[in-house]
Each structure stands twice: as C-alpha cells, then as structure tokens.
Design an enzyme around this catalytic site. Sequence first.
Site, PDB file in Angstrom:
ATOM      1  N   TYR A  96       0.841  -1.210  -0.152  1.00  0.00           N
ATOM      2  CA  TYR A  96       0.116   0.027  -0.048  1.00  0.00           C
ATOM      3  C   TYR A  96       0.918   1.231   0.039  1.00  0.00           C
ATOM      4  O   TYR A  96       1.713   1.264   0.871  1.00  0.00           O
ATOM      5  CB  TYR A  96      -1.038   0.173   1.337  1.00  0.00           C
ATOM      6  CG  TYR A  96      -1.656   1.374   1.358  1.00  0.00           C
ATOM      7  CD1 TYR A  96      -3.025   1.577   0.865  1.00  0.00           C
ATOM      8  CD2 TYR A  96      -1.048   2.504   1.910  1.00  0.00           C
ATOM      9  CE1 TYR A  96      -3.539   2.747   1.261  1.00  0.00           C
ATOM     10  CE2 TYR A  96      -1.879   3.675   2.249  1.00  0.00           C
ATOM     11  CZ  TYR A  96      -3.138   3.586   1.761  1.00  0.00           C
ATOM     12  OH  TYR A  96      -3.655   4.823   1.864  1.00  0.00           O
ATOM     13  N   GLU A 179      -3.903   7.475  -4.107  1.00  0.00           N
ATOM     14  CA  GLU A 179      -3.825   6.186  -3.308  1.00  0.00           C
ATOM     15  C   GLU A 179      -3.555   4.949  -4.202  1.00  0.00           C
ATOM     16  O   GLU A 179      -4.542   4.630  -5.010  1.00  0.00           O
ATOM     17  CB  GLU A 179      -5.052   5.998  -2.225  1.00  0.00           C
ATOM     18  CG  GLU A 179      -5.030   4.752  -1.668  1.00  0.00           C
ATOM     19  CD  GLU A 179      -6.132   4.370  -0.774  1.00  0.00           C
ATOM     20  OE1 GLU A 179      -6.282   4.682   0.599  1.00  0.00           O
ATOM     21  OE2 GLU A 179      -7.246   3.871  -1.243  1.00  0.00           O
TER      22      GLU A 179
END
Length: 356
Positions: A96, A179
């Site tokens: 991530y 993101e």
Amino acid sequence: MKLLEYEAKAILKVAGIATPESWVVRASDDTAPNLPVVLKSQVPTGGRGKAGGIVVVENKDEYGGVVKRLFSLSIKGFTPHVLLAEQRLEIDRELYISVLVDKSAAQIMLMAHTNGGVEVEENPEDSYHKVVINSDASFDAIGQQLADYFDLADKTFVLQELVEKLYNCLVKNDALLVEINPLVLTKAGEIVAGDCKMELDDAAVFRHPDWNFETKSAETNFVTLDPRGNVATIANGAGLAMATVDAVADAGMVPANFLDVGGGANTASVLAAFQKIMEYPDVRVIVINIFAGITRCDEVARAIIAAQEQISDLPPLAIRLAGTNFEQAAELLQAESIPVLATLEECLAQAKQVVS
C-alpha cells in the site's frame, strides 16, 4: 471530486507510473478484450472486491454474462456506467502507498504499509509508515526508507522514482489524495499500480479546463461537521444553510455537514451533493431546506427524483421547498409520491421521528 479507477489510472499513466494494460468496457460493446482479464465495476466507492464487483474472466463463454451482471450490480448505492477490463497480474506481494494533503497539519504526507489489498482497512492507524514530503524533500532518501520498510532493497531506485512521481502527480493535478492499493510486486519483479483512488480539489476546477470526468464537481460549499452525524443537510445560501444546521442541532440531533448548494444549483450539482452525503455511515435522514431565488425548485426536485432512482440505500428525506418554480417542483415530486413539507419545523419533527 472522486475519480473512477480508469480515470485515475489514466492520470497515473501520464505521470509515468506503471499500470496494467487495460480497456474501458461499455454496455454497448459486443467484442470481448483479450482474455483472460479482470473485470472491475467502475463506481466511486470502495469495497468492490468484497461486494462482487471485481471478477476474473477466463473465457468468452462466461464473459458476456459477467459483463451483464456487473452492469446491474449496485455497490453501496452506485451502479456503473462503464467497466474496466485489465490484464491479470501474477501477484507476488500486495503493498500500500498513498500521498495525501493533511489539511490539519497543512502538509503533504506519504503513507505506506506492507499489507495492501482488500484487507487494508484492518491495518491499525499507527502501523503505517508515514513521511512528510515537499518540493525540497530528498526523494532518494525517502525511496531508500521505503525500500527498507518494504524489504525491497533491489527496488530502491524504482521506489525513489515512484515517490517523486506520486508527489508530482498530486501537486500538478491539484489532488487531495492519490492512493495505490494494492501496489503490486509481480512475480516477474515489476512494481505496478493494481488499483488507484484519486480525489481532486473541487476548488481548483478553474485551473483545469480539460477536466471532464464522470463525477462532476458538486459546485457547492460542503463542510463536514461530524462524520458520525445522524442528520445530513442540504440548503441554498450560506445563511439558510447555517440556520438549518443550527436548527438540527437545537432539535437534539447531530448534523453531519454544512451544505450550501449555491444560487446556481442544478440537477447535476445537487445530485453530486447527495452522492457525497452517502459517504457518511450514520446518516439516518436528510433535511432539505430550499428557498429558491436564482436556484429553481424544479431543478432541485429533479435531483431528488434522480437520487431516489440511482441511490438504492438513500435515507429518508425531509423536504421543504419554496420560491421559484415551486408549483412545477410540487407536481414532479407528487407524481413520484415524494412528500413536501410546508416548514422547516415540520422537517425537523419528521427527522427527529426517524432518528429516534
């Protein structure tokens, strides 16, 4: 303004960030892309994988049925207008990474985690690797930290470039959030953006005449007051919007937001406001308080009808309309069996009944 994945990835590609080979699929298309592919519902919300909105298609026999099902699948009140078909990645690890504007600290933050993918929400907040970055930052040093954190020493230079490209992408596009989840390490050793969530700053739309995304700017003054509030509000004019919020609080309820849809509100901007309200998890009722001047009641009514049709889990509405084109609005809403109340006090009483 929250972008759909295919729109966000198009911006990533321009920024030089690796993404899977992909195609946009529309309901009218009758030709399957190169198979096998991953078909992804394009809706402005998370949780698509768990909701069945992401499907691997191996052959042509199943392709048509999957496409039809995804176009009819509602996810958190949204149904897609397009799908994204992507090459299937051979995944070794799912990581991530994101860059975002931290408004409270007035700075740009990089966040990373070794556990990416569908379970990322299970990560404790204090378990993320966080670094403040700016135009004077040493991207080489930050990339080195990231390589150490991910235990990917051989990818140090790739990660250095990735951090710099993400930062530049955020700044150049007036984004509030970029993101990548998951950031995929493939079995071939490549680092690829498996998914992307991107949110752009509505206030910067004047700087970007080329912006033409499926989700339009709400063109509203929208402020979160309490993300766990149980009543959302929609009004026109700052004074009326503030008075509506105060009235909700005085009635013993918790307003989630302040929302002034402005004097030139139209169906699209009011519908966008409804969709933004749906991000609050605890809203039980929406109080709509419109005194129309430049704003037209019939435009608001059309937005209300569209919201009822398009958002499957829309909370109950307590509606008070007055002013320009009220009669036309009343006819439109009456045809859909949507009641209009005479006063804000009646709206609050109805809202309080729902909340309690």
